[in-house]
Design an enzyme around this catalytic site. Structure first.
Site, short mmCIF file in Angstrom:
data_model
loop_
_atom_site.label_atom_id
_atom_site.label_comp_id
_atom_site.label_asym_id
_atom_site.label_seq_id
_atom_site.Cartn_x
_atom_site.Cartn_y
_atom_site.Cartn_z
N LYS A 1 61.31 0.00 -26.03
CA LYS A 1 62.05 -1.15 -26.57
C LYS A 1 61.08 -1.94 -27.44
O LYS A 1 60.23 -2.68 -26.94
CB LYS A 1 62.57 -2.01 -25.40
CG LYS A 1 63.81 -2.84 -25.70
CD LYS A 1 63.61 -3.94 -26.72
CE LYS A 1 62.81 -5.11 -26.19
NZ LYS A 1 62.61 -6.18 -27.20
N GLY B 1 52.51 -8.04 -24.77
CA GLY B 1 53.15 -9.24 -25.31
C GLY B 1 52.44 -10.46 -24.76
O GLY B 1 51.28 -10.40 -24.36
N GLU C 1 52.99 -15.26 -20.81
CA GLU C 1 54.17 -15.85 -20.15
C GLU C 1 55.21 -14.76 -19.85
O GLU C 1 55.71 -14.64 -18.73
CB GLU C 1 54.76 -16.90 -21.09
CG GLU C 1 55.67 -17.87 -20.42
CD GLU C 1 56.36 -18.73 -21.46
OE1 GLU C 1 55.79 -18.95 -22.55
OE2 GLU C 1 57.49 -19.16 -21.18
N GLY D 1 54.68 -11.57 -19.70
CA GLY D 1 54.07 -10.62 -18.76
C GLY D 1 54.31 -11.05 -17.32
O GLY D 1 54.58 -10.22 -16.45
N GLU E 1 49.38 -5.82 -21.15
CA GLU E 1 48.37 -6.16 -22.17
C GLU E 1 48.83 -7.48 -22.77
O GLU E 1 49.84 -7.52 -23.48
CB GLU E 1 48.31 -5.08 -23.26
CG GLU E 1 47.83 -3.73 -22.78
CD GLU E 1 46.36 -3.71 -22.41
OE1 GLU E 1 45.65 -4.69 -22.67
OE2 GLU E 1 45.93 -2.70 -21.83
N CYS F 1 45.72 -9.77 -30.81
CA CYS F 1 45.51 -10.27 -29.45
C CYS F 1 44.04 -10.56 -29.18
O CYS F 1 43.71 -11.51 -28.49
CB CYS F 1 46.07 -9.30 -28.43
SG CYS F 1 45.49 -7.61 -28.70
N GLU G 1 46.45 -19.94 -26.97
CA GLU G 1 46.57 -18.88 -27.97
C GLU G 1 47.53 -19.34 -29.07
O GLU G 1 48.70 -19.62 -28.79
CB GLU G 1 47.09 -17.59 -27.34
CG GLU G 1 47.12 -16.45 -28.33
CD GLU G 1 47.72 -15.17 -27.76
OE1 GLU G 1 48.78 -15.23 -27.13
OE2 GLU G 1 47.10 -14.10 -27.96
P1 NAP Z 1 56.55 -11.62 -26.36
O1 NAP Z 1 57.42 -12.73 -26.81
O2 NAP Z 1 55.99 -11.69 -24.99
O3 NAP Z 1 57.43 -10.29 -26.56
C1 NAP Z 1 56.89 -8.99 -26.39
C2 NAP Z 1 58.03 -8.02 -26.16
O4 NAP Z 1 58.65 -8.31 -24.91
C3 NAP Z 1 59.14 -8.07 -27.19
O5 NAP Z 1 59.65 -6.76 -27.36
C4 NAP Z 1 60.16 -8.97 -26.51
O6 NAP Z 1 61.44 -8.83 -27.07
C5 NAP Z 1 60.07 -8.50 -25.07
N1 NAP Z 1 60.50 -9.45 -24.04
C6 NAP Z 1 60.48 -10.80 -24.06
N2 NAP Z 1 60.92 -11.31 -22.89
C7 NAP Z 1 61.22 -10.23 -22.09
C8 NAP Z 1 61.70 -10.09 -20.74
N3 NAP Z 1 61.93 -11.14 -19.97
N4 NAP Z 1 61.89 -8.85 -20.25
C9 NAP Z 1 61.62 -7.76 -21.02
N5 NAP Z 1 61.17 -7.83 -22.30
C10 NAP Z 1 60.96 -9.06 -22.82
O7 NAP Z 1 55.30 -11.41 -27.33
P2 NAP Z 1 55.30 -11.37 -28.92
O8 NAP Z 1 55.46 -12.74 -29.43
O9 NAP Z 1 56.21 -10.30 -29.41
O10 NAP Z 1 53.80 -10.85 -29.18
C11 NAP Z 1 52.72 -11.69 -29.25
C12 NAP Z 1 51.92 -11.67 -27.97
O11 NAP Z 1 51.50 -10.33 -27.68
C13 NAP Z 1 50.64 -12.47 -28.05
O12 NAP Z 1 50.48 -13.24 -26.89
C14 NAP Z 1 49.55 -11.40 -28.13
O13 NAP Z 1 48.29 -11.82 -27.67
C15 NAP Z 1 50.14 -10.33 -27.29
N6 NAP Z 1 49.52 -9.02 -27.60
C16 NAP Z 1 48.64 -8.49 -26.69
C17 NAP Z 1 48.00 -7.28 -26.97
C18 NAP Z 1 47.02 -6.68 -25.99
O14 NAP Z 1 46.72 -5.50 -26.13
N7 NAP Z 1 46.53 -7.42 -25.02
C19 NAP Z 1 48.28 -6.61 -28.16
C20 NAP Z 1 49.18 -7.18 -29.05
C21 NAP Z 1 49.80 -8.39 -28.75
P3 NAP Z 1 62.46 -10.09 -26.99
O15 NAP Z 1 61.65 -11.30 -27.27
O16 NAP Z 1 63.47 -9.87 -28.00
O17 NAP Z 1 63.05 -10.02 -25.63
#
Ligand code: NAP
Length: 489
Positions: free
Chosen positions: A180, A232, A235, A237, A254, A288, A385
């Site tokens: 997804k 992602g 929060e 996570g 991650e 990230c 962040e």
């Molecule tokens: P996000 O809002 O947490 O969303 C990540 C993914 O999760 C999206 O596909 C999102 O789609 C989905 N999602 C959100 N809420 C969910 C839930 N309750 N259940 C299942 N899926 C859910 O993060 P983002 O804004 O896309 O990405 C930025 C973040 O990713 C930053 O904090 C960054 O540091 C982190 N990141 C970490 C790494 C690493 O390797 N550590 C690498 C890249 C990015 P929907 O919002 O549509 O639900």
């Protein structure tokens, strides 16, 4: 440019769906195309196919060397189609063409090659052993077996690399999977599905269901998915971990970061400034492991900040599809507002705005590269962040102070130290609370090295040989080799 509009990837083909999701080009703020708002029913269908593939061993019964070749072919197809991938990811989430071609695409192809190389490696152990006593002839072995269907959820910031890290590890471990992708970057993920299918991944082994809330939550909650791999925000996570607890799913996370990039005053100033820029401004700061906190020892602080200002002001901000842009837009209006909110907060908190912070011409979601100096560790711009092109520069005097500031964070994804003093470098390598530590460099990753976070930056590791472990169950098998039956009773 080829966009897979209005479809999901299921059962080895693209299938039309009615409910649409608008994808906006962040460089223009105009509609790029329509993707699909995947439903819980789509997730059910994908999981059912993956379960059937797991049970029939549709993937793992293929000769391991052929599976390795399939992932290798996919890697090669990605390289051959670099222009398609760069164009799509640049248009859907604002990665500059330069960066996509130079970093994201080769890294994704190399990661698939690496995962392919793991397939044929032995994963279990066999050890004959004897029990004490008269009946002491047994054969014992440990089997490593795919855990089952893997649910993979990815963010938008590396729309190819994040799916590849997960799909590659799942397939190398033998798990069918359902991906997804983020709603901002569905088209790159669907292009990846096309390439993997063309390379020979059997039907049902991989599905890609674009969408947002409904699809993501359905995947995490599905009882037929024993393994969730998520990248992602911290929060989200935490939500995922709570939800996965109902079925005691295996979870890898991650998550976010606020990494420290630390410069001692024995570092050449020009080298230090280059390292700081490389650490924070790649992909408009939406990385990230970005070095969003730069710690500079006072001996070079003035020279460093003066040169940093000059270098930042030479950078060009513009359309991600223009090869001359150093920095593209941030991904969305929401992210643009969020980043600008942090800039306003930085100004109010007493930090000095060294450069940036204003408006950029154009309709896209552009934020100029922005640097605050005189930042203290407690200010929100140093603690939270931001995920945008905003750098907090913090002065320090001693090694102890630098280490204490660097580690005073909820996060622990990465960090770097720049110094000519080898012992000091090694002390930092040991003492920084982070999953990756660089010495005199930043951002360098390899698929052969595990990547992941300490503290609230995550759980588990992606990449490296360790990447397969979370997708495997361990089973002990004990075989009685004795000729006589057990005679306890
Ligand atoms: P996000 O809002 O947490 O969303 C990540 C993914 O999760 C999206 O596909 C999102 O789609 C989905 N999602 C959100 N809420 C969910 C839930 N309750 N259940 C299942 N899926 C859910 O993060 P983002 O804004 O896309 O990405 C930025 C973040 O990713 C930053 O904090 C960054 O540091 C982190 N990141 C970490 C790494 C690493 O390797 N550590 C690498 C890249 C990015 P929907 O919002 O549509 O639900």
């Amino acid at each position: 440019m080829k966009l897979h509009e209005g479809v999901i990837f299921l059962d080895g083909k693209f299938q039309k769906r009615g409910t649409t999701l608008e994808v906006i080009n962040p460089s223009t703020a105009q509609l790029l195309g329509h993707s699909v708002e995947g439903s819980a029913a789509d997730i059910d269908a994908a999981v059912e196919l993956a379960q059937a593939a797991h049970e029939s061993r549709a993937w793992t019964r293929i000769d391991p060397l052929e599976r390795t070749r399939i992932l290798g072919r996919a890697a090669q197809l990605i390289r051959e189609r670099e222009a398609d991938f760069s164009a799509v990811m640049s248009a859907e989430m604002g990665m500059t063409l330069n960066f996509a071609g130079w970093m994201e695409i080769p890294m994704a192809a190399n990661a698939l090659d690496f995962f392919g190389s793991l397939i044929a490696q032995p994963k279990g152990v066999t050890a004959p052993f004897s029990l004490a006593g008269p009946q002491g002839d047994y054969l014992a072995m440990t089997l490593k077996q795919p855990v089952g269907v893997a649910g993979l959820i990815t963010p938008w910031n590396f729309p190819l690399l994040m799916p590849v890290w997960k799909v590659g590890a799942a397939l190398a471990a033998g798990c069918p999977c359902v991906l997804k992708p983020a709603p901002q970057s569905p088209f790159t993920a669907l292009l990846l599905a096309e390439v993997l299918h063309e390379a020979g991944i059997p039907e049902g082994v991989l599905s890609v269901i674009p969408g947002s809330d409904e699809a993501g939550k359905a995947l995490v909650a599905h009882p037929g998915v024993p393994k969730i791999a998520f990248t992602g925000s911290t929060e989200t996570g935490k939500h995922i971990m709570r939800s996965a607890a109902d079925h005691l799913k295996r979870v890898t996370l991650e998550l976010g970061g606020k990494s420290a990039n630390i410069f001692f005053d024995d570092t050449d100033v020009e080298e230090a400034v280059s390292g700081a820029l490389f650490g924070i401004f790649l992909n408009s700061g939406q990385v990230c492991q970005a070095g969003s906190r730069v710690l500079v020892q006072r001996g070079i602080y003035e020279a460093f900040t003066a040169r940093l200002k000059e270098r930042v002001e030479e950078m060009t901000v513009g359309d991600a599809g223009d090869f001359t842009s150093d920095i593209g837009p941030v991904v969305s209006r929401e992210q643009w507002e969020r980043v600008r909110g942090y800039i306003a907060q930085g100004k109010q908190s007493g930090a000095t705005l060294l450069t940036g912070g204003g408006n950029v011409e154009g309709d896209g979601f552009f934020v100029p590269p922005t640097v605050f100096t005189g930042v203290t560790a407690e200010m929100p711009i140093a603690a939270e962040e931001i995920f945008g092109p905003v750098l907090a520069v913090i002065p320090f005097d001693t090694e102890e102070e630098a280490l204490s500031i660097a580690n005073r964070t909820l996060y622990g994804l990465a960090g770097a130290v720049w110094t000519r003093d080898i012992k000091r470098a090694l002390r930092f390598a040991r003492d920084l609370q982070a999953g990756t530590v660089w010495v005199n460099t930043y951002q360098i990753l390899s698929p052969t090295l595990p990547f992941g976070g300490f503290k609230q930056s995550g759980l588990g590791r992606e990449l490296g040989p360790q990447a397969l472990e979370p997708y495997l169950e361990t089973k002990s098998v004990i075989v009685d080799l004795n000729d006589t039956p057990m005679q306890m009773f």
